[in-house]
Write a protein that holds these residues in place. Structure first.
Motif, PDB file in Angstrom:
ATOM      1  N   GLY A 193       1.171  -0.974   0.104  1.00 42.90           N
ATOM      2  CA  GLY A 193       0.471   0.073  -0.351  1.00 42.90           C
ATOM      3  C   GLY A 193       0.575   1.366   0.055  1.00 42.90           C
ATOM      4  N   GLY A 194       1.529   1.684   0.679  1.00 39.51           N
ATOM      5  CA  GLY A 194       2.744   2.678   0.694  1.00 39.51           C
ATOM      6  C   GLY A 194       3.535   2.564  -0.635  1.00 39.51           C
ATOM      7  N   ARG A 195       4.257   1.433  -1.034  1.00 41.97           N
ATOM      8  CA  ARG A 195       4.553   1.299  -2.251  1.00 41.97           C
ATOM      9  C   ARG A 195       3.440   2.331  -3.470  1.00 41.97           C
ATOM     10  NH1 ARG A 195       9.596  -1.128  -3.371  1.00 41.97           N
ATOM     11  NH2 ARG A 195       8.650  -1.676  -5.286  1.00 41.97           N
ATOM     12  N   PHE A 196       2.843   1.866  -3.039  1.00 41.93           N
ATOM     13  CA  PHE A 196       1.618   2.313  -4.350  1.00 41.93           C
ATOM     14  C   PHE A 196       1.067   3.861  -4.297  1.00 41.93           C
ATOM     15  CE2 PHE A 196      -3.133   3.052  -6.008  1.00 41.93           C
ATOM     16  CZ  PHE A 196      -2.870   2.779  -7.200  1.00 41.93           C
ATOM     17  N   ILE A 197       1.299   3.792  -2.986  1.00 38.72           N
ATOM     18  CA  ILE A 197       0.942   5.544  -2.492  1.00 38.72           C
ATOM     19  C   ILE A 197       2.299   6.094  -3.132  1.00 38.72           C
ATOM     20  CG2 ILE A 197       0.783   7.112  -0.775  1.00 38.72           C
ATOM     21  CD1 ILE A 197      -0.451   5.045   0.952  1.00 38.72           C
ATOM     22  N   ALA A 198       3.330   5.738  -3.067  1.00 39.29           N
ATOM     23  CA  ALA A 198       4.661   7.065  -3.642  1.00 39.29           C
ATOM     24  C   ALA A 198       4.276   6.425  -5.252  1.00 39.29           C
ATOM     25  CB  ALA A 198       5.633   5.921  -3.343  1.00 39.29           C
ATOM     26  N   ASN A 199       4.022   5.751  -5.723  1.00 42.95           N
ATOM     27  CA  ASN A 199       4.248   5.630  -7.248  1.00 42.95           C
ATOM     28  C   ASN A 199       3.523   6.629  -7.398  1.00 42.95           C
ATOM     29  OD1 ASN A 199       6.850   4.115  -8.030  1.00 42.95           O
ATOM     30  ND2 ASN A 199       4.764   2.127  -7.490  1.00 42.95           N
ATOM     31  N   LEU A 200       1.737   6.894  -6.516  1.00 48.50           N
ATOM     32  CA  LEU A 200       0.699   7.437  -7.483  1.00 48.50           C
ATOM     33  C   LEU A 200       1.782   9.401  -7.551  1.00 48.50           C
ATOM     34  CD1 LEU A 200      -2.233   8.044  -7.777  1.00 48.50           C
ATOM     35  CD2 LEU A 200      -2.062   8.527  -4.987  1.00 48.50           C
ATOM     36  N   LEU A 201       2.044   9.658  -6.352  1.00 51.78           N
ATOM     37  CA  LEU A 201       2.887  10.842  -6.048  1.00 51.78           C
ATOM     38  C   LEU A 201       3.139  11.384  -6.771  1.00 51.78           C
ATOM     39  CD1 LEU A 201       2.277  11.192  -1.935  1.00 51.78           C
ATOM     40  CD2 LEU A 201       0.117  11.770  -3.255  1.00 51.78           C
ATOM     41  N   LEU A 202       4.489  10.191  -7.177  1.00 55.63           N
ATOM     42  CA  LEU A 202       5.746  10.664  -8.427  1.00 55.63           C
ATOM     43  C   LEU A 202       4.437  10.965  -9.384  1.00 55.63           C
ATOM     44  CD1 LEU A 202       8.368   8.941  -6.795  1.00 55.63           C
ATOM     45  CD2 LEU A 202       7.759  11.130  -6.512  1.00 55.63           C
ATOM     46  N   ASP A 203       3.724   9.905 -10.198  1.00 55.67           N
ATOM     47  CA  ASP A 203       3.265   9.787 -11.408  1.00 55.67           C
ATOM     48  C   ASP A 203       2.638  10.929 -11.210  1.00 55.67           C
ATOM     49  OD1 ASP A 203       4.613   7.731 -11.374  1.00 55.67           O
ATOM     50  OD2 ASP A 203       2.735   6.577 -11.434  1.00 55.67           O
ATOM     51  N   ALA A 204       1.724  11.580  -9.960  1.00 56.13           N
ATOM     52  CA  ALA A 204       1.222  13.051 -10.151  1.00 56.13           C
ATOM     53  C   ALA A 204       2.320  14.615 -10.294  1.00 56.13           C
ATOM     54  CB  ALA A 204       0.323  13.208  -9.436  1.00 56.13           C
ATOM     55  N   GLY A 205       3.444  13.404 -10.428  1.00 59.82           N
ATOM     56  CA  GLY A 205       4.269  15.266 -10.279  1.00 59.82           C
ATOM     57  C   GLY A 205       4.934  15.860  -8.910  1.00 59.82           C
ATOM     58  N   HIS A 206       4.764  15.219  -7.953  1.00 56.86           N
ATOM     59  CA  HIS A 206       4.718  15.538  -6.514  1.00 56.86           C
ATOM     60  C   HIS A 206       6.102  15.585  -6.256  1.00 56.86           C
ATOM     61  CE1 HIS A 206       0.345  15.364  -6.315  1.00 56.86           C
ATOM     62  NE2 HIS A 206       0.947  15.837  -5.332  1.00 56.86           N
ATOM     63  N   VAL A 266       8.712   4.711   2.131  1.00 59.38           N
ATOM     64  CA  VAL A 266      10.083   5.699   2.114  1.00 59.38           C
ATOM     65  C   VAL A 266      10.747   4.619   0.771  1.00 59.38           C
ATOM     66  CG1 VAL A 266      12.699   5.954   2.962  1.00 59.38           C
ATOM     67  CG2 VAL A 266       9.854   6.834   4.237  1.00 59.38           C
ATOM     68  N   ASP A 267      10.676   3.539   0.718  1.00 62.72           N
ATOM     69  CA  ASP A 267      12.023   2.691   0.146  1.00 62.72           C
ATOM     70  C   ASP A 267      10.995   2.509  -1.703  1.00 62.72           C
ATOM     71  OD1 ASP A 267      13.180   1.339   1.977  1.00 62.72           O
ATOM     72  OD2 ASP A 267      11.905  -0.261   2.032  1.00 62.72           O
ATOM     73  N   ARG A 268       9.966   2.930  -1.384  1.00 61.31           N
ATOM     74  CA  ARG A 268       9.497   2.900  -3.660  1.00 61.31           C
ATOM     75  C   ARG A 268       9.727   4.208  -3.554  1.00 61.31           C
ATOM     76  NH1 ARG A 268       9.834   1.353  -8.060  1.00 61.31           N
ATOM     77  NH2 ARG A 268       8.499   1.931  -8.905  1.00 61.31           N
ATOM     78  N   LEU A 269       9.822   5.912  -2.349  1.00 59.27           N
ATOM     79  CA  LEU A 269      10.645   6.744  -3.402  1.00 59.27           C
ATOM     80  C   LEU A 269      12.126   7.259  -3.148  1.00 59.27           C
ATOM     81  CD1 LEU A 269       8.796   9.393  -0.655  1.00 59.27           C
ATOM     82  CD2 LEU A 269       8.427   9.115  -3.328  1.00 59.27           C
ATOM     83  N   ILE A 304      -4.856  -2.613  -5.004  1.00 58.75           N
ATOM     84  CA  ILE A 304      -3.476  -2.232  -4.991  1.00 58.75           C
ATOM     85  C   ILE A 304      -2.732  -3.318  -6.394  1.00 58.75           C
ATOM     86  CG2 ILE A 304      -1.805  -2.073  -3.571  1.00 58.75           C
ATOM     87  CD1 ILE A 304      -3.294  -0.178  -3.144  1.00 58.75           C
ATOM     88  N   SER A 305      -1.934  -2.613  -6.682  1.00 55.95           N
ATOM     89  CA  SER A 305      -0.737  -3.277  -7.915  1.00 55.95           C
ATOM     90  C   SER A 305      -1.380  -3.418  -9.256  1.00 55.95           C
ATOM     91  CB  SER A 305       0.162  -4.765  -6.823  1.00 55.95           C
ATOM     92  OG  SER A 305       0.548  -4.623  -5.847  1.00 55.95           O
ATOM     93  N   SER A 306      -2.500  -3.074  -8.819  1.00 56.44           N
ATOM     94  CA  SER A 306      -2.950  -3.106 -10.187  1.00 56.44           C
ATOM     95  C   SER A 306      -2.884  -2.740 -11.629  1.00 56.44           C
ATOM     96  CB  SER A 306      -4.947  -3.123 -10.457  1.00 56.44           C
ATOM     97  OG  SER A 306      -5.189  -1.935 -10.158  1.00 56.44           O
ATOM     98  N   ARG A 307      -1.805  -1.693 -11.311  1.00 56.60           N
ATOM     99  CA  ARG A 307      -1.623  -0.168 -12.455  1.00 56.60           C
ATOM    100  C   ARG A 307       0.178   0.035 -12.245  1.00 56.60           C
ATOM    101  NH1 ARG A 307      -3.665   4.103 -15.556  1.00 56.60           N
ATOM    102  NH2 ARG A 307      -2.931   6.159 -15.119  1.00 56.60           N
ATOM    103  N   PHE A 308       0.468   0.419 -11.348  1.00 55.47           N
ATOM    104  CA  PHE A 308       1.847   1.276 -10.743  1.00 55.47           C
ATOM    105  C   PHE A 308       2.670  -0.191  -9.769  1.00 55.47           C
ATOM    106  CE2 PHE A 308      -0.511   4.565 -10.236  1.00 55.47           C
ATOM    107  CZ  PHE A 308      -0.903   5.241 -11.635  1.00 55.47           C
ATOM    108  N   ALA A 309       3.846  -0.423 -10.999  1.00 51.10           N
ATOM    109  CA  ALA A 309       4.879  -1.573 -10.380  1.00 51.10           C
ATOM    110  C   ALA A 309       5.457  -0.911  -9.882  1.00 51.10           C
ATOM    111  CB  ALA A 309       5.218  -1.977 -11.805  1.00 51.10           C
TER     112      ALA A 309
END
Length: 348
Positions: free
Chosen positions: A166-179, A202-205, A343-348
């Motif tokens: 879940g934490g990894r998914f959120i990191a991907n989401l925020l970075l892909d949105a340009g944060h 944190v690890d995914r960031l 979760i995990s269906s979109r962002f690797a």
């Protein structure tokens, strides 16, 4: 039969069956035919008979009672959990007894009370077991399972959401949105839920070349989230996205941002975890990760009842994927729409 307590023997005589057939008819036993059970239930209804659970427990050495030890009943996530467990156990012919840990108290005080009632098994939520208590439960032959918590050494069974993913998914989401300046507001720092959610985030960031901008602690509370967000947003390098360890923390963070005249999500995106009912209210419209409570409860019940039947079974650990629920507090990546998705269906 007035003035006299109706017994299973009375029911057996009226139904023309053995006393053991009456007992089996009121249990989940498959050793009784549908026709026999129908006769027994009809006789019991006519005589006004109900089985004596205490007497039955003395014979079977099973109370059919499950102890639920809960450390934080004020968290809005847990009423749905309690209701779901209650229905699930009723459907399985079990009863649930709730033991709570008072504020500032310890599970070391609550768990021995549950053991005194000779419960068949124990579920521990929002608290962590000590090695001493694990050993005591093993000595007494009482299976224990952690719900929404886990112990890394695998000494007891556990069922929880896949918080790392879940934490990894959120990191991907925020970075892909340009944060570019992502913050984390922690809950109670030594809990496995907080540790895993933060670690995944944190690890995914880091894997994608971004460091956590700043972190604070909100103690899984509204006031804690409010105060932590106010501190973060008072910085010159204030974050443009905040991931909160749970929803109640995120609701406080949203109100703090608005109080400081930050627009959500235009100036700062805010995301939570759990999907408690207030998260969907239009006043907050919180983007979050929903835990699959029904599936988690079913898995917990299956594991616990199996170990009650066969104590030699090994401990089990289950991680249940969550669902991402996109609402109005996060700027979403291009092409992503509001709604719910696994979760995990979109962002690797």
């Amino acid at each position: 039969m007035t003035g006299k307590r109706v017994t299973s023997l009375d029911v057996a005589k009226l139904a023309g069956v053995s006393q053991s057939a009456v007992s089996r008819s009121f249990s989940a036993s498959r050793k009784v035919s549908a026709a026999t059970r129908k006769k027994v239930l009809a006789a019991a209804h006519k005589l006004g008979y109900t089985p004596n659970a205490i007497a039955r427990s003395l014979i079977t050495h099973r109370t059919h009672m499950i102890g639920m030890v809960m450390g934080d009943v004020t968290n809005p996530f847990y009423p749905e959990v309690l209701q779901t467990f209650s229905v699930c156990f009723q459907n399985r012919g079990q009863r649930m007894m709730l033991f709570t840990v008072p504020p500032g108290g310890s599970i070391d005080d609550a768990l021995p009370q549950a053991l005194q009632y000779r419960v068949d098994g124990i579920i521990v939520t929002s608290a962590t077991l000590s090695s001493h208590l694990i050993e005591e439960c093993a000595r007494l032959g009482t299976p224990v399972i952690l719900f929404n918590r886990k112990i890394r050494n695998g000494e007891v069974s556990s069922v929880s959401c896949d918080n790392v993913e879940g934490g990894r998914f959120i990191a991907n989401l925020l970075l892909d949105a340009g944060h570019h300046r992502c913050a984390f507001i922690a809950g109670v720092e030594d809990t496995s839920t907080n540790v895993d959610r933060e670690r995944g985030f944190v690890d995914r960031l880091a894997e994608r070349g971004m460091e956590l901008s700043v972190r604070d602690v909100g103690d899984y509370s509204y006031s804690g989230g409010y105060q932590a967000a106010a501190r973060l947003l008072s910085r010159k390098d204030w974050p443009d996205a905040i991931f909160c360890a749970n929803d109640i923390t995120a609701l406080g963070a949203i109100d703090a941002a608005r109080q400081e005249n930050f627009r959500v999500p235009e100036d700062v995106s805010i995301i939570g975890f759990d999907d408690i009912p207030p998260s969907a209210w239009p006043s907050h419209d919180l983007t979050t990760v929903r835990q699959r409570i029904n599936l988690m409860v079913e898995e917990t019940t299956d594991i616990l009842l199996a170990r009650i039947q066969d104590p030699s079974l090994p401990t089990a650990t289950r991680l249940i994927p969550g669902d991402f629920v996109a609402r109005g507090t996060v700027r979403l990546p291009p092409g992503m729409e509001r709604g719910r998705q696994p979760i995990s269906s979109r962002f690797a």
